[in-house]
Design a protein around this motif. Structure first.
Motif, PDB file in Angstrom:
ATOM      1  N   HIS A 169      -0.540 -20.320 -26.092  1.00 60.29           N
ATOM      2  CA  HIS A 169      -1.561 -19.342 -26.662  1.00 60.29           C
ATOM      3  C   HIS A 169      -0.973 -18.125 -27.761  1.00 60.29           C
ATOM      4  O   HIS A 169       0.145 -17.839 -27.344  1.00 60.29           O
ATOM      5  CB  HIS A 169      -2.329 -18.611 -25.661  1.00 60.29           C
ATOM      6  CG  HIS A 169      -3.232 -19.300 -24.803  1.00 60.29           C
ATOM      7  ND1 HIS A 169      -3.850 -20.360 -25.327  1.00 60.29           N
ATOM      8  CD2 HIS A 169      -4.000 -18.930 -23.559  1.00 60.29           C
ATOM      9  CE1 HIS A 169      -4.940 -20.767 -24.524  1.00 60.29           C
ATOM     10  NE2 HIS A 169      -4.760 -20.068 -23.584  1.00 60.29           N
ATOM     11  N   LYS A 205      -7.958 -16.638 -40.612  1.00 64.45           N
ATOM     12  CA  LYS A 205      -8.368 -18.009 -40.062  1.00 64.45           C
ATOM     13  C   LYS A 205      -7.811 -19.212 -40.948  1.00 64.45           C
ATOM     14  O   LYS A 205      -7.384 -20.054 -40.444  1.00 64.45           O
ATOM     15  CB  LYS A 205      -9.934 -18.116 -39.840  1.00 64.45           C
ATOM     16  CG  LYS A 205     -10.330 -17.264 -38.598  1.00 64.45           C
ATOM     17  CD  LYS A 205     -11.966 -17.134 -38.549  1.00 64.45           C
ATOM     18  CE  LYS A 205     -12.541 -18.410 -38.383  1.00 64.45           C
ATOM     19  NZ  LYS A 205     -13.970 -18.457 -38.617  1.00 64.45           N
ATOM     20  N   LEU A 208      -4.283 -19.326 -40.624  1.00 61.35           N
ATOM     21  CA  LEU A 208      -3.650 -19.905 -39.393  1.00 61.35           C
ATOM     22  C   LEU A 208      -3.790 -21.264 -39.033  1.00 61.35           C
ATOM     23  O   LEU A 208      -3.195 -22.046 -38.213  1.00 61.35           O
ATOM     24  CB  LEU A 208      -4.335 -19.217 -38.296  1.00 61.35           C
ATOM     25  CG  LEU A 208      -3.962 -17.804 -37.974  1.00 61.35           C
ATOM     26  CD1 LEU A 208      -4.890 -17.146 -36.888  1.00 61.35           C
ATOM     27  CD2 LEU A 208      -2.435 -17.758 -37.220  1.00 61.35           C
ATOM     28  N   GLU A 209      -4.604 -21.726 -39.895  1.00 62.69           N
ATOM     29  CA  GLU A 209      -5.199 -23.363 -39.726  1.00 62.69           C
ATOM     30  C   GLU A 209      -4.147 -24.462 -39.684  1.00 62.69           C
ATOM     31  O   GLU A 209      -4.205 -25.421 -38.915  1.00 62.69           O
ATOM     32  CB  GLU A 209      -6.551 -23.681 -40.521  1.00 62.69           C
ATOM     33  CG  GLU A 209      -7.527 -23.289 -39.869  1.00 62.69           C
ATOM     34  CD  GLU A 209      -8.805 -23.455 -40.930  1.00 62.69           C
ATOM     35  OE1 GLU A 209      -8.760 -23.886 -41.914  1.00 62.69           O
ATOM     36  OE2 GLU A 209     -10.035 -22.974 -40.562  1.00 62.69           O
ATOM     37  N   PHE A 212      -1.991 -23.496 -36.235  1.00 63.22           N
ATOM     38  CA  PHE A 212      -3.045 -23.117 -34.877  1.00 63.22           C
ATOM     39  C   PHE A 212      -4.463 -23.729 -34.845  1.00 63.22           C
ATOM     40  O   PHE A 212      -4.833 -23.766 -35.998  1.00 63.22           O
ATOM     41  CB  PHE A 212      -3.103 -21.474 -34.679  1.00 63.22           C
ATOM     42  CG  PHE A 212      -1.548 -21.007 -34.494  1.00 63.22           C
ATOM     43  CD1 PHE A 212      -0.823 -20.879 -33.529  1.00 63.22           C
ATOM     44  CD2 PHE A 212      -0.979 -20.548 -35.753  1.00 63.22           C
ATOM     45  CE1 PHE A 212       0.315 -20.320 -33.258  1.00 63.22           C
ATOM     46  CE2 PHE A 212       0.310 -19.940 -35.462  1.00 63.22           C
ATOM     47  CZ  PHE A 212       1.065 -19.898 -34.382  1.00 63.22           C
ATOM     48  N   LYS A 213      -4.687 -23.913 -33.847  1.00 59.39           N
ATOM     49  CA  LYS A 213      -6.229 -24.296 -33.474  1.00 59.39           C
ATOM     50  C   LYS A 213      -6.855 -23.210 -33.019  1.00 59.39           C
ATOM     51  O   LYS A 213      -6.617 -22.512 -31.942  1.00 59.39           O
ATOM     52  CB  LYS A 213      -6.267 -25.545 -32.593  1.00 59.39           C
ATOM     53  CG  LYS A 213      -7.854 -25.880 -32.653  1.00 59.39           C
ATOM     54  CD  LYS A 213      -8.051 -27.010 -31.625  1.00 59.39           C
ATOM     55  CE  LYS A 213      -9.439 -27.546 -31.561  1.00 59.39           C
ATOM     56  NZ  LYS A 213      -9.677 -28.766 -30.562  1.00 59.39           N
ATOM     57  N   ILE A 214      -8.021 -22.624 -33.856  1.00 56.14           N
ATOM     58  CA  ILE A 214      -8.693 -21.470 -33.248  1.00 56.14           C
ATOM     59  C   ILE A 214      -9.617 -21.876 -31.965  1.00 56.14           C
ATOM     60  O   ILE A 214     -10.364 -22.806 -32.476  1.00 56.14           O
ATOM     61  CB  ILE A 214      -9.283 -20.883 -34.445  1.00 56.14           C
ATOM     62  CG1 ILE A 214      -8.532 -20.462 -35.571  1.00 56.14           C
ATOM     63  CG2 ILE A 214      -9.962 -19.495 -34.148  1.00 56.14           C
ATOM     64  CD1 ILE A 214      -7.159 -19.594 -35.421  1.00 56.14           C
ATOM     65  N   LYS A 215      -9.385 -21.302 -31.010  1.00 54.32           N
ATOM     66  CA  LYS A 215     -10.018 -21.639 -30.018  1.00 54.32           C
ATOM     67  C   LYS A 215     -11.447 -20.759 -29.916  1.00 54.32           C
ATOM     68  O   LYS A 215     -12.702 -21.302 -29.433  1.00 54.32           O
ATOM     69  CB  LYS A 215      -9.585 -21.475 -28.712  1.00 54.32           C
ATOM     70  CG  LYS A 215      -8.059 -22.273 -28.582  1.00 54.32           C
ATOM     71  CD  LYS A 215      -8.217 -23.673 -28.473  1.00 54.32           C
ATOM     72  CE  LYS A 215      -8.928 -24.175 -27.104  1.00 54.32           C
ATOM     73  NZ  LYS A 215      -9.063 -25.509 -26.814  1.00 54.32           N
ATOM     74  N   GLY A 237      -5.748 -18.550 -30.499  1.00 54.76           N
ATOM     75  CA  GLY A 237      -5.318 -19.753 -30.991  1.00 54.76           C
ATOM     76  C   GLY A 237      -4.499 -20.706 -30.239  1.00 54.76           C
ATOM     77  O   GLY A 237      -3.581 -19.976 -29.291  1.00 54.76           O
ATOM     78  N   ASN A 238      -4.340 -21.809 -30.358  1.00 59.16           N
ATOM     79  CA  ASN A 238      -3.407 -22.759 -29.693  1.00 59.16           C
ATOM     80  C   ASN A 238      -2.517 -23.371 -30.742  1.00 59.16           C
ATOM     81  O   ASN A 238      -2.761 -23.789 -31.817  1.00 59.16           O
ATOM     82  CB  ASN A 238      -3.957 -23.806 -28.868  1.00 59.16           C
ATOM     83  CG  ASN A 238      -4.379 -23.352 -27.455  1.00 59.16           C
ATOM     84  OD1 ASN A 238      -4.551 -22.154 -27.141  1.00 59.16           O
ATOM     85  ND2 ASN A 238      -4.678 -24.287 -26.530  1.00 59.16           N
TER      86      ASN A 238
END
Length: 245
Positions: A169, A205, A208-209, A212-215, A237-238
Motif C-alpha cells: 500500500h 492519479k 501514479l498510474e 501504482f494501481k489506484i484502489k 494505491g497498490n
C-alpha cells in the motif's frame, strides 16, 4: 501543561462524535498529549490519522515509511503496535523531546527514537533518501505531497515504487482547494507555484498510474472547525512491479 497548539475539549467532543473509531482517536489523543504535549488543532488530522491506521490494518512486523512526518503521534502509535517506522522530514525546525514542548505544533522535525527504539528518523529531503528496493510494507504521507512542487512530486513516485514491496500500500492524504479538484498550492501561507502548474488530483492519479494501481479515493468535505478553505482527498494505491533502470 499542554502546548498552546493543543485542541480544545469543545472541539474534540465534536470530532469524537463524527469519528469512525472513537476509541482509536482517544488513544491517539492520549499518546499525542503524553509525548508531544498537544493534539493538533488542525481538525482534519483527527480523521486522517484514524483513516490511515485503519487502512494499514495490523502493523505488527511491518516496515513503514512516513514521508514528511512533522510532529505527530502516528509513528509512536504504530511503533507501540509492533511496526518498524522510518520518518523523513526536511524541516529546519528541530526539536528535542528533552526540551520544553510548550511551543511545539504540527510542523517541525524530531527524532522519534527518543520515544521508541522501533522508530528511525531522518532530517532530510525525501528525494535525497536511499532505501533498499522492496523494503517497505507501507508508505504513507499525511497532507505533504501537495506541498511539494509538481516537478519534485513527479520525481518521487519512481522512488516510492522502488522502495515499496510488490502489491503493497501507498496511502496519501492531500489538501485540495475547496470545491475543486486542484491540489492546494500553498506551504505555510507561501505560494508554491501557480495552480495550473501545481496540478489537480486528476494529474496526480495520471502520474501514479505507471507504478501504482489506484484502489480508492475518498473525499472529506465540511470538516468541523476547519479554518482553511480546503477539502481532503484520501488515496489508496497498490504498487505495480515495474522494471527500474
Amino acid at each position: 501543561m499542554h502546548a498552546k497548539a493543543d485542541v480544545t475539549e469543545e472541539v474534540l467532543s465534536v470530532l469524537r462524535d463524527k469519528s469512525s473509531n472513537q476509541q482509536l482517536l482517544d488513544t491517539l489523543i492520549y499518546l499525542s498529549r503524553l509525548y508531544l504535549g498537544f493534539f493538533v488543532k488542525h481538525t482534519p488530522r483527527a480523521y486522517e490519522y484514524v483513516w490511515l491506521i485503519e487502512k494499514i490494518g495490523d502493523p505488527r512486523g511491518k516496515k513503514i515509511l512516513d514521508i514528511g512526518a512533522g510532529i505527530t503521534p502516528l509513528p509512536i502509535y504504530l511503533a507501540y503496535q509492533g511496526a518498524e517506522i522510518y520518518t523523513v522530514d526536511f524541516s529546519e525546525m528541530h526539536d528535542w523531546f528533552e526540551a520544553d514542548r510548550s511551543h511545539w505544533f504540527e510542523w517541525g522535525y524530531v527524532d522519534y527514537q527518543h520515544v521508541h527504539a522501533n522508530i528511525f528518523s531522518y532530517q532530510k529531503n525525501i528525494l535525497d533518501m536511499h532505501f533498499p528496493n522492496q523494503y517497505f510494507d507501507v508508505i504513507y504521507s499525511i497532507s505533504v505531497i501537495e506541498h511539494m512542487t509538481a516537478h519534485d512530486r513527479r520525481n518521487l513516485w519512481n522512488k516510492m515504487n522502488k522502495w515499496l514491496k510488490d502489491d503493497q500500500h501507498l496511502l496519501l492524504t492531500l489538501d485540495l482547494i475547496k470545491d475543486t479538484e486542484q491540489l492546494h498550492n500553498y506551504y505555510l501561507d507561501l505560494l508554491i507555484e501557480e495552480s495550473a502548474i501545481h496540478g489537480s488530483i486528476h494529474d496526480l492519479k495520471t502520474e501514479l498510474e505507471r507504478g501504482f494501481k489506484i484502489k480508492e479515493i475518498d473525499y472529506m468535505k465540511e470538516i468541523p472547525f476547519l479554518e482553511q478553505n480546503i477539502d481532503i482527498a484520501m488515496l489508496v494505491g497498490n504498487k505495480i512491479a515495474i522494471n527500474h533502470v
